[in-house]
Design a protein around this motif. Structure first.
Motif, mmCIF file in Angstrom:
data_model
loop_
_atom_site.group_PDB
_atom_site.id
_atom_site.type_symbol
_atom_site.label_atom_id
_atom_site.label_comp_id
_atom_site.label_asym_id
_atom_site.label_seq_id
_atom_site.Cartn_x
_atom_site.Cartn_y
_atom_site.Cartn_z
ATOM 1 N N TYR A 147 0.959 -7.122 -4.817
ATOM 2 C CA TYR A 147 1.377 -6.223 -5.903
ATOM 3 C C TYR A 147 0.527 -4.955 -5.885
ATOM 4 O O TYR A 147 1.035 -3.856 -6.058
ATOM 5 C CB TYR A 147 1.262 -6.922 -7.259
ATOM 6 C CG TYR A 147 2.277 -8.031 -7.452
ATOM 7 C CD1 TYR A 147 3.563 -7.735 -7.909
ATOM 8 C CD2 TYR A 147 1.963 -9.360 -7.180
ATOM 9 C CE1 TYR A 147 4.504 -8.746 -8.086
ATOM 10 C CE2 TYR A 147 2.891 -10.368 -7.350
ATOM 11 C CZ TYR A 147 4.163 -10.066 -7.807
ATOM 12 O OH TYR A 147 5.089 -11.050 -7.973
ATOM 13 N N ALA A 148 -0.795 -5.146 -5.681
ATOM 14 C CA ALA A 148 -1.699 -3.988 -5.659
ATOM 15 C C ALA A 148 -1.324 -3.054 -4.511
ATOM 16 O O ALA A 148 -1.261 -1.837 -4.668
ATOM 17 C CB ALA A 148 -3.139 -4.454 -5.525
ATOM 18 N N ASN A 149 -1.009 -3.661 -3.377
ATOM 19 C CA ASN A 149 -0.627 -2.873 -2.209
ATOM 20 C C ASN A 149 0.655 -2.074 -2.481
ATOM 21 O O ASN A 149 0.758 -0.901 -2.144
ATOM 22 C CB ASN A 149 -0.441 -3.819 -1.018
ATOM 23 C CG ASN A 149 -0.053 -3.070 0.239
ATOM 24 O OD1 ASN A 149 -0.500 -1.951 0.455
ATOM 25 N ND2 ASN A 149 0.803 -3.670 1.039
ATOM 26 N N GLN A 150 1.627 -2.720 -3.136
ATOM 27 C CA GLN A 150 2.869 -2.011 -3.454
ATOM 28 C C GLN A 150 2.615 -0.865 -4.421
ATOM 29 O O GLN A 150 3.281 0.167 -4.361
ATOM 30 C CB GLN A 150 3.920 -2.972 -4.034
ATOM 31 C CG GLN A 150 4.472 -3.975 -3.028
ATOM 32 C CD GLN A 150 5.081 -3.309 -1.798
ATOM 33 O OE1 GLN A 150 5.694 -2.254 -1.893
ATOM 34 N NE2 GLN A 150 4.881 -3.914 -0.638
ATOM 35 N N SER A 151 1.656 -1.055 -5.325
ATOM 36 C CA SER A 151 1.389 0.016 -6.288
ATOM 37 C C SER A 151 0.766 1.228 -5.595
ATOM 38 O O SER A 151 0.898 2.352 -6.041
ATOM 39 C CB SER A 151 0.485 -0.487 -7.418
ATOM 40 O OG SER A 151 -0.843 -0.582 -6.962
ATOM 41 N N GLU A 152 0.128 0.978 -4.468
ATOM 42 C CA GLU A 152 -0.478 2.092 -3.712
ATOM 43 C C GLU A 152 0.536 2.726 -2.772
ATOM 44 O O GLU A 152 0.618 3.942 -2.667
ATOM 45 C CB GLU A 152 -1.642 1.556 -2.840
ATOM 46 C CG GLU A 152 -2.798 0.986 -3.622
ATOM 47 C CD GLU A 152 -3.826 2.047 -3.946
ATOM 48 O OE1 GLU A 152 -4.270 2.726 -3.007
ATOM 49 O OE2 GLU A 152 -4.158 2.194 -5.136
ATOM 50 N N ASN A 153 1.264 1.875 -2.081
ATOM 51 C CA ASN A 153 2.049 2.352 -0.938
ATOM 52 C C ASN A 153 3.543 2.104 -1.047
ATOM 53 O O ASN A 153 4.282 2.376 -0.110
ATOM 54 C CB ASN A 153 1.550 1.655 0.344
ATOM 55 C CG ASN A 153 0.061 1.784 0.518
ATOM 56 O OD1 ASN A 153 -0.476 2.864 0.322
ATOM 57 N ND2 ASN A 153 -0.620 0.700 0.850
ATOM 58 N N GLY A 154 3.981 1.525 -2.128
ATOM 59 C CA GLY A 154 5.376 1.076 -2.206
ATOM 60 C C GLY A 154 6.389 2.173 -2.417
ATOM 61 O O GLY A 154 7.581 1.963 -2.247
ATOM 62 N N GLY A 155 5.929 3.355 -2.801
ATOM 63 C CA GLY A 155 6.878 4.442 -3.052
ATOM 64 C C GLY A 155 7.341 4.439 -4.501
ATOM 65 O O GLY A 155 7.019 3.551 -5.283
ATOM 66 N N MET A 156 8.122 5.463 -4.813
ATOM 67 C CA MET A 156 8.468 5.734 -6.209
ATOM 68 C C MET A 156 9.314 4.647 -6.875
ATOM 69 O O MET A 156 9.087 4.270 -8.007
ATOM 70 C CB MET A 156 9.249 7.049 -6.285
ATOM 71 C CG MET A 156 8.376 8.239 -6.041
ATOM 72 S SD MET A 156 7.136 8.373 -7.345
ATOM 73 C CE MET A 156 6.002 9.486 -6.560
ATOM 74 N N TYR A 157 10.332 4.164 -6.136
ATOM 75 C CA TYR A 157 11.213 3.165 -6.749
ATOM 76 C C TYR A 157 10.442 1.881 -7.030
ATOM 77 O O TYR A 157 10.644 1.220 -8.031
ATOM 78 C CB TYR A 157 12.425 2.888 -5.870
ATOM 79 C CG TYR A 157 13.443 3.994 -5.948
ATOM 80 C CD1 TYR A 157 14.193 4.180 -7.113
ATOM 81 C CD2 TYR A 157 13.658 4.861 -4.893
ATOM 82 C CE1 TYR A 157 15.114 5.207 -7.203
ATOM 83 C CE2 TYR A 157 14.578 5.894 -4.979
ATOM 84 C CZ TYR A 157 15.308 6.064 -6.136
ATOM 85 O OH TYR A 157 16.227 7.072 -6.223
ATOM 86 N N MET A 158 9.530 1.544 -6.101
ATOM 87 C CA MET A 158 8.707 0.361 -6.296
ATOM 88 C C MET A 158 7.866 0.533 -7.568
ATOM 89 O O MET A 158 7.711 -0.402 -8.353
ATOM 90 C CB MET A 158 7.821 0.190 -5.053
ATOM 91 C CG MET A 158 7.218 -1.152 -4.877
ATOM 92 S SD MET A 158 8.385 -2.524 -4.955
ATOM 93 C CE MET A 158 8.591 -2.999 -3.271
ATOM 94 N N MET A 159 7.370 1.735 -7.778
ATOM 95 C CA MET A 159 6.551 1.991 -8.964
ATOM 96 C C MET A 159 7.352 1.804 -10.252
ATOM 97 O O MET A 159 6.815 1.457 -11.295
ATOM 98 C CB MET A 159 5.989 3.422 -8.924
ATOM 99 C CG MET A 159 4.900 3.612 -7.909
ATOM 100 S SD MET A 159 3.525 2.493 -8.187
ATOM 101 C CE MET A 159 2.672 3.351 -9.498
ATOM 102 N N MET A 160 8.661 2.059 -10.157
ATOM 103 C CA MET A 160 9.500 1.886 -11.340
ATOM 104 C C MET A 160 9.687 0.404 -11.670
ATOM 105 O O MET A 160 9.874 0.039 -12.811
ATOM 106 C CB MET A 160 10.878 2.527 -11.109
ATOM 107 C CG MET A 160 10.844 4.042 -11.171
ATOM 108 S SD MET A 160 12.239 4.804 -10.309
ATOM 109 C CE MET A 160 13.609 4.208 -11.268
ATOM 110 N N PHE A 161 9.652 -0.422 -10.617
ATOM 111 C CA PHE A 161 9.942 -1.848 -10.815
ATOM 112 C C PHE A 161 8.708 -2.707 -11.058
ATOM 113 O O PHE A 161 8.794 -3.757 -11.675
ATOM 114 C CB PHE A 161 10.689 -2.396 -9.597
ATOM 115 C CG PHE A 161 12.162 -2.206 -9.699
ATOM 116 C CD1 PHE A 161 12.969 -3.250 -10.136
ATOM 117 C CD2 PHE A 161 12.754 -0.995 -9.411
ATOM 118 C CE1 PHE A 161 14.321 -3.083 -10.270
ATOM 119 C CE2 PHE A 161 14.112 -0.807 -9.538
ATOM 120 C CZ PHE A 161 14.905 -1.859 -9.963
#
Ligand SMILES: [Zn+2]
Length: 898
Positions: A808-822
């Motif tokens: 989850y932490a990795n996605q918050s750094e590198n996941g991109g904008m849509y990931m940040m929305m989810f």
């Protein structure tokens, strides 16, 4: 610009506060003035005095200066995500003499401003660069300033919109190469007013300029920008300067750059004069072989639209690029269109269809948007309604009328759904709060449906001749919706204010209630139409349309005009009245209520030609809750299973459970055939579920699903078959899933994670981790895998949750904008899960203590401690995300200077 992921965006936008109530309060005295009674110019202290305010109006940007030419020289500091730029801007006063040039320049460092080698004075406050020229210039007198600057997009906090999730303008993706599997790249996103993050300009849709860009990069990178690649020159340090130049003017929001180790797949379009134009596809190396499968119909589309409009594609070239972490669906940058990586598909994935509608949408913008640009965001529908309608035009040409009508239904429903949630406003919307609100289902879907009505009313010849006139008269300029009306009026000779007033300057849509009386003695059909919409919101519409009556002599089409709240129309018929279709052209944007007999509905299926007539007929001719269907209804289902249009077949599959006796056994044969042979994978998918209603032998179903998993080439079918199989044999499905883990298919890998999420043990964690971090799952399937992970975590011991935190932490750094929305939704779901688990454990502990089970109590205490610890870690991550989001919002408010 093309949006994707409507359902998510709608949820997020639901809070933006545009609704009917807001609109009506704007026309009433404001509560504040009433209460305070402060505004008492006349000296009166009458507490009941009300002050009426003029309605809010968002004007076009006042044009003080005309841009003439913009020359940029840029190079990049990848490790800092910054760009050095020199902008050489040629401009002239628009009308009034002036000695200043005012430019937008967001979050930059301005090093110097010069003219002819001399330094000019300037001020740079609140993202506005005000340059003091050396003297007063008159209209038409051009001057050139040179601005040396540093663009720092990452140091600027960003806002967002429905269509775009960030307004950073210039994006460095994985610039230090720290993330595996993500090719480092740079790209830009100008719309709405973010180009001024990477070059100083007049960042408004009613500015236009020619452009050239000199991009300095390391030799290993390819570059893409607007216009033609004039030269490509090696310079010292293993670098190269690419010079792109576009001699035709366009709006600053259409400026584009793309940089990375892309492969360029070449294609071409032959213009009517025999010259070749480059149509290239920029993709990551592993997608080189798929590029033509994805984009290969583009040349045909350019030809089709050029001929249809009678205006040849006006620009130098048409290149398309696919980038990572894109912040929207796609964007119509002139001749350099950008897409998110959701468009990548292998040849096998292409069997499930290709997103041609987005390709068509962006291409059509090159006439509507790029060539003729909406003069203000209030008029955005002049760009987006046409791009939206191009999808209908392409589908009609390429796949036939049924496909186009089906897509039109989806677009219409998109508008009904989103406006019922977000509220209604005029199509040309002068009192929006934020320009980003314009990117909604009004500007796009509703606008597209309105164009379709106009086309039906005027006829194809008049419609396309008018579009030709609009484009020709306004090319390389801007337009407001009156320009469009005037073009239609001049071509057709008809005053069309009645149409434009109700549809462009009005809110909502008609709700039409149709009832009929059949006078069998005098052989007359009497149709009554009532407009039942909320008249405070919407006008009483004038709607010209057609009613078709089918009798013994055949089909009779009656043109009628509804121009009142309620009206009745009489039609004679001969012999038997077989069917009648309201709105035979299927074009009115309305919510329609009809009540026809089952018998007439069934006839309508066989007599009505258009998709909607057949669909309505099937739905009404086979009533959903009927306990026993008539023979005619059952036969209708069988016939619809073999309809020429795929979506009708999927609808019929939904009804096979209502069949009995011989009809049911015949249906089994047809569905069996569909499963193997239907050319459309969506139909085969519907059949996988429908077959359960006809076969209740588990062994037969098991072999059928296994057979489909091994035989069907479509990954979508395979993935659904796996799910259905898991419904009857979990262990068998889990075993089969293991054999599918290595498929290079986003859909399949995502499908497998879905199964593991609900059935897998801790040993499946590594696979889900690989799916989320790896390259196979792309685009929005990654959001699905994130959901799988979350569900999976809730079924495991806290140790697994602890391991998953890093993902989850990795996605918050590198996941991109849509990931940040989810991410926040997923984290709060987990938080609720941990809390629930903790309260269960606490009850358990109390019970152990009461029973003096010291050993069990101790174990439970350890578990509680483990859950508390993991919940804390997750909450810290959630808080961190929340804080970052808050900072963004605060800054956005501060930054609303201009
Ligand atoms: Zn668009």
């Amino acid at each position: 610009m093309k949006k994707v992921l409507m359902y998510t965006l709608l949820l997020l936008a639901a809070s933006c506060g545009i609704n009917k109530e807001n609109k009506s309060t704007a026309e009433q005295p404001s509560t504040e003035a009433e209460v305070s009674g402060e505004i008492t110019d006349s000296g009166s202290s009458d507490p009941y005095e009300v002050v009426l305010e003029r309605p809010k109006y968002m004007p076009s940007e006042t044009v003080l200066t005309d841009l003439v030419h913009t020359k940029l020289e840029v190079d990049f500091i990848w490790e800092k995500s910054q760009m050095n730029g020199v902008a050489t801007i040629t401009a002239t006063p628009h009308f009034y003499p002036s000695d200043e040039l005012i430019l937008d320049a967001k979050g930059m460092e301005i090093n110097s401003v010069q003219m002819n080698g001399s330094t000019l004075e300037f001020s740079y406050i609140n993202d506005v660069l005000n340059i003091q020229l050396d003297k007063v210039y008159a209209k038409g007198q051009a001057y050139t300033v040179v601005i040396d600057y540093l663009a720092k997009p990452d140091e600027r906090k960003t806002g967002g919109s429905n269509a775009i999730t960030s307004d950073k303008g210039l994006f460095f993706i994985n610039p230090k190469g720290a993330q595996d599997g993500k090719m480092p790249q740079i790209w830009t996103q100008g719309e709405t007013e973010s180009s001024s993050v990477w070059f100083p300009t007049i960042d408004a849709p009613n500015a236009k300029t020619t452009q050239e860009i000199f991009i300095t990069v390391e030799d290993k990178y390819v570059t893409l920008s607007n216009g033609e690649l004039v030269s490509s020159q090696a310079v010292e340090g293993g670098k190269r300067v690419d010079h792109w130049k576009q001699e035709l003017p366009h709006a600053p929001y259409l400026f584009m750059m793309g940089i990375g180790e892309f492969k360029v797949v070449k294609d071409s379009y032959t213009r009517p004069d025999g010259t070749e134009m480059e149509v290239n596809y920029y993709v990551e190396p592993e997608w080189e072989a798929s590029a033509k499968g994805i984009f290969g119909e583009t040349p045909e589309m350019i030809k089709f639209f050029s001929e249809l409009l009678g205006v040849e594609y006006p620009w130098d070239k048409y290149h398309q690029i696919v980038v990572r972490d894109y912040v929207s669906g796609a964007m119509e940058n002139t001749g350099a269109v950008i897409f998110g990586d959701y468009v990548y598909r292998t040849d096998r994935e292409l069997l499930d269809g290709n997103d041609q509608s987005t390709i068509a949408h962006e291409l059509f913008h090159h006439w509507f948007g790029d060539l003729v640009t909406c003069e203000s965001w209030s008029n955005l529908t002049l760009n987006e309604s046409f791009a939206n309608y191009s999808q209908y035009l392409w589908d009609e040409y390429r796949y036939g009328m049924d496909e186009a009508d089906y897509q039109a239904e989806i677009e219409g429903n998109g508008y009904f759904r989103s406006s019922s949630m977000q509220g209604y406003h005029d199509l040309v919307w002068f009192d929006y709060d934020d320009k980003e609100q314009m990117f909604d289902a009004h500007s796009y879907n509703k606008g597209g449906r309105i164009l379709h009505m106009l086309r039906n009313y005027l006829g194809d010849d008049a419609f396309f001749a008018s579009l030709n006139k609009y484009l020709t008269d306004n090319k390389f300029k801007t337009a407001e919706f009156h320009n469009l009306r005037l073009a239609f009026e001049e071509v057709t000779g008809e005053d069309l204010n009645w149409f434009f007033n109700q549809w462009y300057l009005g809110s909502g849509h008609p709700e039409l209630k149709f009832t009929q009386q059949i006078d069998t003695v005098n052989r007359k059909l009497i149709v009554t139409v009532e407009q039942t919409q909320d008249l405070e919101l919407s006008p009483i519409y004038k709607i010209p349309f057609e009613i078709a009556v089918f009798d013994a002599a055949g089909k009779h089409v009656h043109p009628i005009e509804l121009d009142a709240l309620k009206a009745s129309f009489e039609f004679g018929y001969t012999g038997t009245l077989n069917a009648y279709i309201y709105d035979d052209q299927q074009m009115i944007l309305c919510q329609k209520e009809e009540s026809k007999s089952v018998e007439h509905s069934i006839n309508q299926y066989y007599l009505g030609e258009r998709y909607m007539a057949r669909k309505d007929a099937l739905m009404n001719g086979v009533p959903e809750r009927a306990t026993e269907l008539s023979d005619a209804s059952q036969q209708l289902v069988l016939d619809a299973l073999e309809d020429s249009f795929w979506h009708i077949r999927t609808l019929a599959l939904g009804k096979v459970g209502q069949l009995n006796g011989g009809y049911a056994s015949r249906a089994s044969e047809i569905v069996g055939d569909i499963l193997k042979n239907d050319p459309k994978s969506d139909v085969r998918i519907a059949a996988l579920s429908a077959i359960k209603a006809l076969v209740d032998d588990t062994a037969v179903l098991t072999s059928l699903y296994k057979n489909r998993i091994s035989e069907d080439r479509s990954y979508s079918v395979l993935s659904v078959a796996l799910k259905e199989f898991a419904g009857i044999d979990v262990e068998g499905a889990m075993k089969l899933a293991e054999t599918l883990e290595t498929e290079r298919s986003s859909k399949i890998v995502y499908g497998v994670t879905q199964l593991y999420a609900v059935k897998g043990g801790p040993e499946k964690f590594d696979f889900i981790k690989k799916a989320l971090n790896g390259k196979v799952v792309r685009g929005f399937d990654r959001l699905g895998v994130l959901n799988s992970l979350t569900i999976f975590v809730t079924r495991q011991e806290p140790q697994v949750a602890e391991q998953a935190l890093e993902l989850y932490a990795n996605q918050s750094e590198n996941g991109g904008m849509y990931m940040m929305m989810f991410l926040p939704q997923n984290l709060s779901y987990l938080n609720r899960h941990f809390s629930k688990k903790l309260s269960e454990l606490k009850e358990e502990l109390a019970a152990h203590e009461e029973n003096n089970d010291a050993l069990y109590a101790d174990q439970t205490r350890k578990k509680i401690a483990a859950y508390k610890k993991v919940q804390n870690s997750y909450m810290n991550l959630a808080k961190q995300l929340e804080k970052e989001a808050e900072e963004d919002t605060t800054h956005e408010e501060e930054g609303a200077g201009r």
